[in-house]
Motif scaffolding. Structure first.
Motif, mmCIF file in Angstrom:
data_model
loop_
_atom_site.group_PDB
_atom_site.id
_atom_site.type_symbol
_atom_site.label_atom_id
_atom_site.label_comp_id
_atom_site.label_asym_id
_atom_site.label_seq_id
_atom_site.Cartn_x
_atom_site.Cartn_y
_atom_site.Cartn_z
ATOM 1 N N PRO A 220 0.801 -1.236 0.000
ATOM 2 C CA PRO A 220 0.000 0.000 0.000
ATOM 3 C C PRO A 220 0.829 1.280 0.000
ATOM 4 O O PRO A 220 0.518 2.227 -0.721
ATOM 5 C CB PRO A 220 -0.829 -0.121 1.285
ATOM 6 C CG PRO A 220 -0.898 -1.581 1.549
ATOM 7 C CD PRO A 220 0.397 -2.152 1.079
ATOM 8 N N THR A 221 1.917 1.317 0.825
ATOM 9 C CA THR A 221 2.719 2.550 0.890
ATOM 10 C C THR A 221 3.438 2.812 -0.426
ATOM 11 O O THR A 221 3.543 3.961 -0.873
ATOM 12 C CB THR A 221 3.768 2.459 2.026
ATOM 13 O OG1 THR A 221 4.552 1.267 1.846
ATOM 14 C CG2 THR A 221 3.096 2.429 3.387
ATOM 15 N N VAL A 222 3.945 1.740 -1.046
ATOM 16 C CA VAL A 222 4.622 1.882 -2.341
ATOM 17 C C VAL A 222 3.620 2.328 -3.401
ATOM 18 O O VAL A 222 3.879 3.243 -4.193
ATOM 19 C CB VAL A 222 5.302 0.560 -2.761
ATOM 20 C CG1 VAL A 222 5.843 0.657 -4.193
ATOM 21 C CG2 VAL A 222 6.420 0.202 -1.794
ATOM 22 N N LYS A 223 2.454 1.695 -3.398
ATOM 23 C CA LYS A 223 1.414 2.016 -4.378
ATOM 24 C C LYS A 223 0.980 3.482 -4.248
ATOM 25 O O LYS A 223 0.783 4.186 -5.249
ATOM 26 C CB LYS A 223 0.210 1.096 -4.166
ATOM 27 C CG LYS A 223 -0.805 1.105 -5.310
ATOM 28 C CD LYS A 223 -1.931 0.119 -5.061
ATOM 29 C CE LYS A 223 -1.444 -1.314 -5.109
ATOM 30 N NZ LYS A 223 -2.560 -2.297 -4.995
ATOM 31 N N ASN A 224 0.859 3.960 -3.002
ATOM 32 C CA ASN A 224 0.440 5.338 -2.763
ATOM 33 C C ASN A 224 1.463 6.336 -3.311
ATOM 34 O O ASN A 224 1.114 7.327 -3.960
ATOM 35 C CB ASN A 224 0.257 5.574 -1.258
ATOM 36 C CG ASN A 224 -0.150 6.991 -0.935
ATOM 37 O OD1 ASN A 224 -1.183 7.470 -1.377
ATOM 38 N ND2 ASN A 224 0.678 7.679 -0.160
ATOM 39 N N THR A 225 2.761 6.049 -3.058
ATOM 40 C CA THR A 225 3.809 6.945 -3.545
ATOM 41 C C THR A 225 3.900 6.916 -5.066
ATOM 42 O O THR A 225 4.068 7.958 -5.707
ATOM 43 C CB THR A 225 5.174 6.578 -2.930
ATOM 44 O OG1 THR A 225 5.094 6.684 -1.513
ATOM 45 C CG2 THR A 225 6.275 7.493 -3.435
ATOM 46 N N VAL A 226 3.777 5.741 -5.653
ATOM 47 C CA VAL A 226 3.822 5.625 -7.116
ATOM 48 C C VAL A 226 2.683 6.429 -7.745
ATOM 49 O O VAL A 226 2.871 7.092 -8.776
ATOM 50 C CB VAL A 226 3.766 4.147 -7.556
ATOM 51 C CG1 VAL A 226 3.538 4.040 -9.066
ATOM 52 C CG2 VAL A 226 5.046 3.423 -7.168
ATOM 53 N N ASN A 227 1.509 6.416 -7.109
ATOM 54 C CA ASN A 227 0.379 7.213 -7.612
ATOM 55 C C ASN A 227 0.696 8.704 -7.553
ATOM 56 O O ASN A 227 0.334 9.469 -8.457
ATOM 57 C CB ASN A 227 -0.890 6.910 -6.806
ATOM 58 C CG ASN A 227 -1.462 5.539 -7.128
ATOM 59 O OD1 ASN A 227 -1.204 4.996 -8.205
ATOM 60 N ND2 ASN A 227 -2.224 4.972 -6.211
ATOM 61 N N LYS A 228 1.372 9.128 -6.466
ATOM 62 C CA LYS A 228 1.767 10.533 -6.339
ATOM 63 C C LYS A 228 2.765 10.910 -7.436
ATOM 64 O O LYS A 228 2.710 12.005 -7.995
ATOM 65 C CB LYS A 228 2.398 10.789 -4.968
ATOM 66 C CG LYS A 228 1.426 10.724 -3.801
ATOM 67 C CD LYS A 228 0.453 11.890 -3.824
ATOM 68 C CE LYS A 228 -0.459 11.863 -2.605
ATOM 69 N NZ LYS A 228 -1.523 12.913 -2.721
ATOM 70 N N ILE A 229 3.685 9.991 -7.720
ATOM 71 C CA ILE A 229 4.677 10.227 -8.776
ATOM 72 C C ILE A 229 3.973 10.407 -10.116
ATOM 73 O O ILE A 229 4.287 11.317 -10.891
ATOM 74 C CB ILE A 229 5.693 9.065 -8.845
ATOM 75 C CG1 ILE A 229 6.518 8.998 -7.559
ATOM 76 C CG2 ILE A 229 6.604 9.220 -10.061
ATOM 77 C CD1 ILE A 229 7.347 7.736 -7.430
ATOM 78 N N LYS A 230 3.006 9.537 -10.388
ATOM 79 C CA LYS A 230 2.258 9.616 -11.642
ATOM 80 C C LYS A 230 1.471 10.919 -11.735
ATOM 81 O O LYS A 230 1.299 11.483 -12.817
ATOM 82 C CB LYS A 230 1.295 8.427 -11.758
ATOM 83 C CG LYS A 230 1.958 7.055 -11.757
ATOM 84 C CD LYS A 230 2.751 6.792 -13.015
ATOM 85 C CE LYS A 230 3.325 5.370 -13.030
ATOM 86 N NZ LYS A 230 4.194 5.128 -14.212
ATOM 87 N N ASP A 231 0.984 11.401 -10.571
ATOM 88 C CA ASP A 231 0.175 12.631 -10.540
ATOM 89 C C ASP A 231 1.012 13.902 -10.544
ATOM 90 O O ASP A 231 0.468 15.005 -10.642
ATOM 91 C CB ASP A 231 -0.714 12.648 -9.279
ATOM 92 C CG ASP A 231 -1.810 11.586 -9.323
ATOM 93 O OD1 ASP A 231 -2.122 11.117 -10.436
ATOM 94 O OD2 ASP A 231 -2.328 11.236 -8.250
#
Length: 336
Positions: A220-231
């Motif tokens: 979950p923490t990795v997924k959340n950060t990756v989403n921020k990177i994409k955004d």
């Protein structure tokens, strides 16, 4: 002002050259003060005899102090530097080189800092200052900035100033394994602290196996950060020398041989490319991918030094049109 310079060149052809030489001495003293004449001679690659004559004149004009610890610029000298900055910049051909590179590679803009960051650390500091100012001019409330690691990015983070609004900084990729001071996580936290913003972290290795990649992407923490990177709306990144980056990543010998065989010269976001911008190898990384850049509002690519000239040139051949290059004089002169 350009017309004035042209008239001066016609009437007194050696006037501007003298002014430019003394301005260069004055600004070099300002960067390295207090500095002795011998050290200044080595930094500027000018004989002590020539410097003695010029610095005596600057002292007589009360533009520098000569102290036992070395030479320093006076308040009046600082005023002269500030007043002459634009004048000298027009005289310099760096603007023409910047325009040439911008048009040749069809990118948004090019900013060139005088000097060679391979040889002079103050040039790296100036690269950091210029980049931070350009970055700050594009920031706004709620902006998300994705940042790669590296020593150049560290200089940018040091130059960041307090902002009147909140910005989020996120690492563009994982980066465990390299010097902690130059990791994207560290740089993001420093940018956030200096500018009064917030940051996220991505504690994953810079390169992973397929199995590890899939497992980590379920976290979950990795997924959340990756989403921020994409955004993220803005990306700030360096450009690496291919073989140096491969060795920093402790790449296998067969990878290094592959890079050598295909004449890889540059690296960005885990992609290695040759002088034509053709990708010859890609590292499996978690985070921003090269193809994601086309969706960003602003991209700042920062790299300097003669040693990076081939890498910069190769990257520019594949850089998105909204790229702003911040580099130094030595790199661009070598490029052209």
């Amino acid at each position: 002002m350009e017309d004035l310079i042209k008239m001066q060149q016609l009437l007194v052809p050696d006037l501007i050259d003298k002014m430019y030489r003394r301005y260069s001495i004055l600004t070099t003293i300002e960067k390295h003060q207090p500095v002795g004449r011998r050290s200044l001679s080595e930094i500027m690659d000018v004989t002590e005899r020539v410097l003695r004559s010029e610095t005596n004149l600057l002292k007589a004009q009360e533009l520098i102090y000569v102290k036992p610890t070395g030479m320093e610029v006076t308040e009046q000298g600082m005023h002269v530097i500030d007043e002459l900055n634009d004048y000298i910049h027009i005289h310099s051909d760096l603007d023409q080189i910047a325009e040439h590179i911008k048009n040749k590679y069809q990118i948004q803009n090019v900013h060139i800092v005088p000097g060679d960051s391979d040889l002079d650390e103050t040039v790296k500091t100036e690269l950091g200052k210029v980049t931070s100012q350009l970055l700050e001019s594009t920031l706004y409330e709620g902006a998300i900035v994705s940042v790669t690691g590296g020593s150049t990015m560290s200089y940018v983070s040091t130059a960041m100033r307090e902002l009147p609004f909140k910005v989020m900084y996120t690492p563009a990729r994982g980066g465990l394994g390299e010097n902690v001071l130059n990791q994207a996580n560290t740089i993001c936290s420093k940018m956030a602290i200096n500018s009064g913003g917030t940051y996220t972290t991505l504690y994953v290795p810079d390169q992973v196996s397929e199995t590890t990649f899939l497992n980590l992407m379920d976290e979950p923490t990795v997924k959340n950060t990756v989403n921020k990177i994409k955004d993220s709306n803005i990306t700030l990144h360096g450009i690496g020398d291919a073989l140096k980056m491969a060795k920093r990543r402790h790449s296998a010998q067969d990878v290094i041989e592959k890079l050598q065989h295909h004449n890889a010269v540059g690296e960005a976001f885990g992609y290695y490319f040759n002088q034509y911008g053709e990708i010859v190898h890609k590292v499996k990384t978690i985070g921003l991918q090269l193809e994601d850049l086309k969706n960003k509002d602003n991209i700042f690519a920062v790299a300097g030094g003669k040693s990076k000239s081939n890498a910069i040139k190769a990257y520019l051949s594949i850089a998105p049109m909204n790229t702003v290059l911040i580099t130094d004089e030595s790199a661009v002169r070598s490029m052209i």
